[in-house]
Design a protein around this motif. Structure first.
Motif, short mmCIF file in Angstrom:
data_model
loop_
_atom_site.label_atom_id
_atom_site.label_comp_id
_atom_site.label_asym_id
_atom_site.label_seq_id
_atom_site.Cartn_x
_atom_site.Cartn_y
_atom_site.Cartn_z
N ARG A 27 16.32 -53.75 -11.14
CA ARG A 27 16.35 -53.40 -9.67
C ARG A 27 17.33 -54.49 -9.22
N GLN A 123 13.34 -45.79 -2.78
CA GLN A 123 14.73 -46.56 -3.21
C GLN A 123 15.67 -46.20 -2.27
N TYR A 150 15.31 -51.33 -1.88
CA TYR A 150 15.94 -51.75 -3.22
C TYR A 150 15.98 -50.45 -4.06
N PHE A 152 17.53 -49.22 -8.36
CA PHE A 152 17.51 -49.23 -9.88
C PHE A 152 18.57 -48.77 -10.39
N ALA A 164 22.21 -51.20 -9.59
CA ALA A 164 21.62 -50.99 -8.57
C ALA A 164 22.43 -51.40 -7.18
#
Length: 194
Positions: A27, A123, A150, A152, A164
């Motif tokens: 991440r 995400q 955030y 990945f 990411a």
């Protein structure tokens, strides 16, 4: 930047299952959780509305499926729910956009007189971005708190792989450059909301 008193904070999918890095991979943005917490605190302190969104995955292998601990909100979010003076809504969904959840987010925004909202959560390039894009399409003023999200690393077609950080930057450029949302920082939002 001006934040209206009725501006909602939409906290997207901040769930324990996203801490399972064996499932998701590497991440980015380790400061995201602290930034999400500070946005919730700022919204609660000023009596602004907050929407907490939870993803109920239908995929049998997903850490976010119902009945699993990973479906629960992270502790810092759960501890803050119900603590603000402003209106609060809990939305569940099985797809990327919070606008396709239950109860109907768009209807609630209209009923509450909300025309501006902030997106934070997980995400960046999936549910956060999709919710922001749909909000822009529905003619809301959308502010995207990039450092309060955030994502990945991800592999796509043709063996293409993006980190990411690259995906987050691409989301920011697409949202901001495409006119779907204004990409901002947590610090800017907290200062403007005070």
């Amino acid at each position: 930047m001006e934040i209206t008193q009725s501006a909602a904070l939409v906290v997207v999918d901040v769930q324990k299952g996203f801490d399972e890095l064996d499932f998701w991979g590497r991440r980015n943005n380790p400061e995201a959780d602290a930034n999400i917490a500070s946005l919730i605190d700022a919204w609660q302190a000023t009596g602004r509305p907050i929407v907490f969104v939870r993803h109920d995955s239908s995929k049998p292998e997903s850490p976010l499926r119902q009945g699993q601990e990973g479906n629960d909100f992270k502790e810092y979010v759960e501890q803050r729910r119900g603590k603000g003076a402003g209106a609060e809504l809990f939305v569940t969904k099985t797809v990327n956009s919070a606008f396709y959840g239950t109860p109907d987010l768009n209807a609630w925004f209209k009923a509450e007189g909300i025309s501006q909202f902030v997106v934070a959560g997980i995400q960046t390039n999936m549910c956060a971005e999709t919710t922001a894009r749909m909000g822009g399409n529905l003619r809301y003023e959308v502010l995207f708190a990039l450092d309060a999200t955030y994502t990945f690393d991800l592999e796509g077609p043709f063996g293409w792989r993006r980190s990411a950080d690259e995906l987050a930057q691409t989301s920011a450029v697409s949202l901001h450059g495409g006119g779907f949302a204004t990409v901002v920082t947590t610090k800017e939002l907290v200062a403007a909301a005070a």
